[in-house]
Design an enzyme around this catalytic site. Structure first.
Site, PDB file in Angstrom:
ATOM      1  N   ASP A  47       2.946   5.268  -6.773  1.00 38.82           N
ATOM      2  CA  ASP A  47       4.203   5.145  -6.017  1.00 38.82           C
ATOM      3  C   ASP A  47       5.427   5.006  -6.909  1.00 38.82           C
ATOM      4  O   ASP A  47       6.557   5.108  -6.426  1.00 38.82           O
ATOM      5  CB  ASP A  47       4.121   3.921  -5.094  1.00 38.82           C
ATOM      6  CG  ASP A  47       3.060   4.121  -4.039  1.00 38.82           C
ATOM      7  OD1 ASP A  47       2.114   3.319  -3.987  1.00 38.82           O
ATOM      8  OD2 ASP A  47       3.153   5.117  -3.296  1.00 38.82           O
TER       9      ASP A  47
ATOM     10  N   HIS B 172       0.860  -1.198   0.000  1.00 35.89           N
ATOM     11  CA  HIS B 172       0.000   0.000   0.000  1.00 35.89           C
ATOM     12  C   HIS B 172       0.895   1.246   0.000  1.00 35.89           C
ATOM     13  O   HIS B 172       1.685   1.433  -0.903  1.00 35.89           O
ATOM     14  CB  HIS B 172      -0.944  -0.082   1.204  1.00 35.89           C
ATOM     15  CG  HIS B 172      -2.048   0.924   1.243  1.00 35.89           C
ATOM     16  ND1 HIS B 172      -2.437   1.697   0.187  1.00 35.89           N
ATOM     17  CD2 HIS B 172      -2.876   1.277   2.273  1.00 35.89           C
ATOM     18  CE1 HIS B 172      -3.443   2.472   0.553  1.00 35.89           C
ATOM     19  NE2 HIS B 172      -3.732   2.259   1.814  1.00 35.89           N
TER      20      HIS B 172
ATOM     21  N   HIS C  87      -2.238  -2.488  -9.658  1.00 37.66           N
ATOM     22  CA  HIS C  87      -3.200  -1.824  -8.776  1.00 37.66           C
ATOM     23  C   HIS C  87      -4.485  -2.636  -8.770  1.00 37.66           C
ATOM     24  O   HIS C  87      -4.870  -3.201  -9.786  1.00 37.66           O
ATOM     25  CB  HIS C  87      -3.495  -0.407  -9.287  1.00 37.66           C
ATOM     26  CG  HIS C  87      -4.108   0.472  -8.260  1.00 37.66           C
ATOM     27  ND1 HIS C  87      -5.455   0.449  -7.975  1.00 37.66           N
ATOM     28  CD2 HIS C  87      -3.563   1.383  -7.416  1.00 37.66           C
ATOM     29  CE1 HIS C  87      -5.705   1.320  -7.010  1.00 37.66           C
ATOM     30  NE2 HIS C  87      -4.580   1.899  -6.649  1.00 37.66           N
TER      31      HIS C  87
END
Ligand code: SDX
Length: 428
Positions: free
Chosen positions: A364, A266, A307
């Protein structure tokens, strides 16, 4: 509500179970399965891949088209034209603020940035090498011990005061964690600086000399906060909602969100991306890294890729990549990590494995490279994510309370032992 129905027939039963089908403004319809319990059934959906946990008006993601809307506004427009506090206002209130509302909101945030002086003692209790996320987790929860005047979650004024306190103080707490980890004195917030500049000042200023915040870095920091502000019912936001459904105080709920965000699957992925790029080490090793990522027997994954919802580009990753180039050019910094990341993206996006599994760079993938470029230490990356996500967590906490939600309490498919009698020790 539409009167469309889903009809469920189950082998061995003559009954057809009718379930309501509901449509949202946009996005997939949902089948309301609440009546199933009264029929003797639960649904099973590990990881909640097909489960809508709530109705929400805050954020919408179209994973197939790579669309992210906050209260209907595309993330690309907000990142380009707005600022983090304005996006926070939007998430919390549902509409962009007018000039007076914006000025009042900003002024309130800027006048609550200090924390109780005794909070410093919490940091002194951590080892010098404690991970800043460990400190943030602890201190955010501990804040509730200072604010007995605003813990009644059923009092709208208390909820509003606590919301402003958390948005105001997260940068201060984050910077205090950094200062503790490098053994430097805490820098008190300055109310004359904007939100991102104040954070950078508290991070890098010191009592021995003037510190001038670089406006390019401040703008990039603010944009990173915007890009992390909210993202539907992700793991940490769902954690905040679940904690809030028990009636826990908001500081405890946000601390729970910080804890959930920390995981490398996460929010911890931004830090893991840099570790991965360091492990790859050189552009020439990218092909072997992609091979490893595809090998089911190898636990290596391309961090920053994939994702649960996006099966196309994460729109935040696109903005982040543009910002990466802007910041590196503005600072005259070249980072070989960026070359490795771009090569990795280029190869992975042409590879059948990643194409079939619809694995694209997520938020990210590039954020870590920008944070490195502006000098944020690696162990502060997820703290930055938590700082930005605080506005989203609070917006969902408010929405959950407004729904007068019942306590969240999932059920299960039990596959353990049937009932059996205790066996005395001398008979085992
Ligand atoms: C965030 O939910 C949110 O909105 C989160 C977030 C937010 O803003 O709140 O967007 C922030 O958490 C972004 C994600 C950051 N995490 C990473 O970058 C870690 C690397 N990514 C993966 O671990 C993974 O993609 C997840 C955790 C993000 C998604 O996991 P899912 O949806 O459970 O998908 P999965 O693990 O079941 O993967 C599906 C397939 C698997 O192969 P098969 O079992 O079908 O053969 O894709 C493969 C996986 O092995 N796969 C990858 C991969 N990610 C998935 N293979 C190689 N590299 C990867 N990164």
């Amino acid at each position: 509500m539409s009167d469309r129905k889903a009809r469920l027939s189950i082998d061995g039963s003559d009954e057809v179970i009718e379930l309501n089908v509901r449509s949202g403004t946009i996005g997939p319809d949902v089948i309301d399965v609440t009546p199933l319990t009264s029929k003797g059934y639960f649904t099973l959906d590990p990881g909640f891949t097909s489960t809508a946990s709530c109705e929400s008006k805050i954020t919408y993601i179209d994973g197939g088209r790579g669309v992210l809307l906050h209260r209907g506004y595309p993330i690309e427009q907000l990142a380009e034209k707005s600022d983090y506090l304005e996006v926070s206002y939007l998430l919390l209130n549902g509409e962009l603020p007018n000039a007076k509302q914006k000025a009042d909101f900003d002024a309130t945030v800027y006048r609550h940035t200090m924390v109780n002086e005794w909070v410093k003692e919490f940091y002194n209790g951590f080892r010098y090498d404690a991970h800043p996320m460990a400190m943030l987790c602890g201190v955010v929860g501990a804040l509730s011990s200072f604010y007995h005047d605003s813990l009644d979650i059923h009092d709208p004024e208390h909820r509003q005061i606590t919301t402003m306190r958390l948005i105001s103080k997260m940068p201060t707490l984050a910077a205090m964690a950094y200062k503790h980890s490098i053994g430097q004195p805490v820098m008190y917030p300055r109310n004359d600086l904007d939100y991102a500049s104040n954070f950078l000042y508290m991070m890098w200023g010191n009592p021995c000399e003037e510190y001038e915040v670089n406006p390019v870095i401040a703008r990039a920091m603010d944009k990173i906060f915007i890009l992390h502000a909210d993202h539907e019912q992700n793991a940490s936001t769902s954690t905040v909602r679940l904690a809030g459904s028990t009636g826990a105080n908001p500081f405890a709920c946000i601390a729970a969100g910080v804890g959930a965000l920390w995981g490398p699957s996460h929010g911890g992925a931004n830090e893991a991306v840099i570790h991965m790029l360091e492990e790859i080490g050189d552009v020439s090793n990218v092909y072997s890294a992609v091979r490893r990522a595809k090998d089911p027997k190898d636990s290596f994954r391309l961090m920053g890729f994939g994702h649960r919802v996006y099966k196309n580009f994460d729109p935040r990753a696109k903005v982040m990549k543009e910002t990466c180039d802007e910041v590196l050019n503005a600072l005259g910094v070249s980072d070989p990590m960026l070359d490795i990341a771009k090569k990795l993206e280029e190869i992975a996006l042409q590879d059948d494995y990643f194409i079939e599994k619809k694995l694209y760079p997520n938020v990210d993938f590039y954020s870590g490279i920008i944070l490195r470029a502006i000098g944020i230490p690696l162990n502060m990356f997820t703290v930055i994510f938590a700082l930005g996500r605080t506005a989203g967590w609070l917006a969902h906490w408010h929405e959950m309370l407004g729904d007068h939600s019942r306590i969240g309490r999932p059920r299960q498919l039990y596959t353990g032992s049937d009932v059996r009698d205790f066996v005395d020790l001398n008979k085992r």
